[in-house]
Design a protein around this motif. Structure first.
Motif, mmCIF file in Angstrom:
data_model
loop_
_atom_site.group_PDB
_atom_site.id
_atom_site.type_symbol
_atom_site.label_atom_id
_atom_site.label_comp_id
_atom_site.label_asym_id
_atom_site.label_seq_id
_atom_site.Cartn_x
_atom_site.Cartn_y
_atom_site.Cartn_z
ATOM 1 N N THR A 124 0.583 3.676 1.789
ATOM 2 C CA THR A 124 0.805 4.036 3.202
ATOM 3 C C THR A 124 2.095 3.393 3.726
ATOM 4 O O THR A 124 2.803 3.983 4.550
ATOM 5 C CB THR A 124 -0.400 3.595 4.062
ATOM 6 O OG1 THR A 124 -1.569 4.213 3.525
ATOM 7 C CG2 THR A 124 -0.223 3.993 5.518
ATOM 8 N N HIS A 146 0.005 -4.262 5.471
ATOM 9 C CA HIS A 146 -1.281 -4.462 6.148
ATOM 10 C C HIS A 146 -2.356 -4.957 5.169
ATOM 11 O O HIS A 146 -3.533 -4.680 5.351
ATOM 12 C CB HIS A 146 -1.711 -3.211 6.927
ATOM 13 C CG HIS A 146 -1.817 -1.953 6.129
ATOM 14 N ND1 HIS A 146 -1.689 -0.708 6.695
ATOM 15 C CD2 HIS A 146 -2.049 -1.739 4.813
ATOM 16 C CE1 HIS A 146 -1.845 0.207 5.749
ATOM 17 N NE2 HIS A 146 -2.071 -0.384 4.617
ATOM 18 N N CYS A 188 -6.878 -3.535 2.581
ATOM 19 C CA CYS A 188 -6.764 -2.085 2.813
ATOM 20 C C CYS A 188 -7.406 -1.319 1.659
ATOM 21 O O CYS A 188 -8.380 -0.599 1.855
ATOM 22 C CB CYS A 188 -5.326 -1.632 3.045
ATOM 23 S SG CYS A 188 -5.254 0.167 3.232
ATOM 24 N N CYS A 205 0.853 -1.190 0.000
ATOM 25 C CA CYS A 205 0.000 0.000 0.000
ATOM 26 C C CYS A 205 0.894 1.247 0.000
ATOM 27 O O CYS A 205 1.998 1.214 0.550
ATOM 28 C CB CYS A 205 -0.860 -0.031 1.265
ATOM 29 S SG CYS A 205 -1.894 1.415 1.496
ATOM 30 N N CYS A 227 -5.529 -3.561 8.398
ATOM 31 C CA CYS A 227 -4.757 -2.473 9.019
ATOM 32 C C CYS A 227 -4.862 -2.448 10.540
ATOM 33 O O CYS A 227 -4.164 -1.680 11.196
ATOM 34 C CB CYS A 227 -5.240 -1.129 8.477
ATOM 35 S SG CYS A 227 -5.225 -1.069 6.680
HETATM 36 ZN ZN ZN Z 1 -3.091 0.664 3.252
#
Ligand code: ZN
Ligand code: NAP
Ligand code: ZN
Length: 339
Positions: free
Chosen positions: A34, A54, A150, A32, A80
């Motif tokens: 993130t 995640h 996610c 991801c 997550c």
């Molecule tokens: Zn994510």
């Protein structure tokens, strides 16, 4: 590792299985954006050593004595969240992601009942309380399910909260990991979906993903054609950008939900939302029950992510490609390559 370094192999030991824990052998883990924000400490809250990841899918290999929901051999997912207080109003309302006492995210957060920090899914195993583990039906390709944990829930949750259905005009901003799931999910919910993208080369893909329209946001005439057009927009852009540009595409009383996390503040004059009664909102992943609902929805509608499966040794190259906007549309690590 530190903020400016590449990811490198690192050996660590997971906590031993407690009565309510399951031990999962990780098969695949999505990458991801993130994860990259955290590795680069974009939010100023990263704890190192950092093990990202995640979007985890795998198989249960051990269960604690009090586990009732899962058994050895089950195919499961972990997203997550790995824990929350379970007592606050939000936890009781199945909004664990907004736990008022601080949700325990899957990586880089103090463990809820321990002294270490959480380590994510770029790893061969993970231990997690059964209440934060998701059931996965076996009718979908497992590697393609990982990003649902996610990217899937982050776009599903706002679509559900704003009750998107047939008759709604929905814009999805940014065709990346989140954006491509947003297109598929909004289309499956019956909305008319428009992809709003800076990349002309992604038009053909947007059509294949189920978008009804494609607007190249660098083309003035195309942008003009969608002024005041949408009931609802999901903004997935990961980098600094002008929110007003997209707000002007909302109908009167339309809503834009931000899910992308640029680390620079948005500059939105109040007048830009006041004069058409528009709303600017935000949304963080989804609660555990809603994540299960999303997985079941995807199983029923045959929805998975479009992925490029990678060897874990190519992780730093994958990060560079994501930062250069060169991913179609989610990298997923094949954890068998860790051995
Ligand atoms: Zn994510
Ligand atoms: P991604 O795969 O890198 O996709 C981001 C997309 O945004 C790109 O494909 C690109 O689409 C567009 N974009 C990138 N830079 C841009 C720029 N400067 N101007 C305009 N458009 C740009 O990332 P992702 O994994 O989908 O994550 C997106 C963001 O959501 C990240 O910030 C991530 O941290 C955040 N996130 C939030 C949540 C949450 O719960 N709220 C959950 C997961 C991720 P086009 O080429 O089509 O323009
Ligand atoms: Zn709570």
């Amino acid at each position: 590792m530190g903020v400016s370094e590449n990811l490198v192999p690192w050996d660590f030991t997971r906590r031993s299985v407690r009565p309510h824990d399951v031990l999962v052998e990780i098969k695949y883990c999505g990458i991801c954006h993130t994860d990259i924000h955290f590795v680069r400490n974009d939010f100023g809250m990263s704890a190192y050593p950092l093990v990202p990841g995640h979007e985890i899918v795998g198989v249960v290999t051990e269960v604690g004595d009090s586990v009732s929901k899962f058994k050895v051999g089950d195919t499961v997912g972990i997203g997550c969240l790995v824990d929350s207080c379970r007592e606050c109003k939000n936890c009781k309302d199945e909004l664990e992601q907004y736990c008022l006492n601080g949700a325990t995210y899957t990586y880089s957060i103090p463990e809820r009942h321990g002294d270490g920090i959480t380590y994510g899914g770029y790893s061969d195993q993970i231990v997690c309380d059964e209440d934060f583990v998701l059931r996965i039906e076996n009718n979908l390709t497992l590697a393609e399910v990982a990003p649902l944990l996610c990217a899937g829930i982050t776009t599903y949750s706002p679509l559900r909260y704003w009750k998107i259905s047939e008759g709604h005009k929905v814009g999805i901003v940014g065709l990346g990991g989140l954006g491509h799931m947003g297109v598929k999910l909004a289309a499956a919910m019956g909305a008319e979906v428009t992809m709003l993208s800076t990349s002309p080369s992604k038009k053909a893909d947007a059509d294949k993903l189920g978008a009804h329209k494609f607007v190249l946001t660098t083309d003035e005439a195309q942008v003009q054609s969608v002024q005041g057009y949408f009931d609802f927009i999901i903004d997935t852009i990961s980098a600094d950008h002008d929110y007003n540009f997209y707000i002007s595409m909302l109908k009167t009383r339309g809503t834009m939900a931000c899910v992308g996390l640029p680390n620079t503040p948005a500059q939105v004059p109040a007048a830009n939302i006041i004069f058409h009664g528009r709303s600017l909102s935000g949304s963080l992943i989804g609660g555990i029950a809603e994540t299960q609902e999303m997985l079941d929805f995807c199983s029923k509608h045959n929805i998975t992510a479009d992925i490029e499966l990678i060897n874990i040794k190519d992780i730093n190259n994958a990060y560079e490609r994501i930062e250069k906007n060169d991913v179609k549309y989610r990298f997923v690590i094949d954890m068998a390559t860790l051995k």
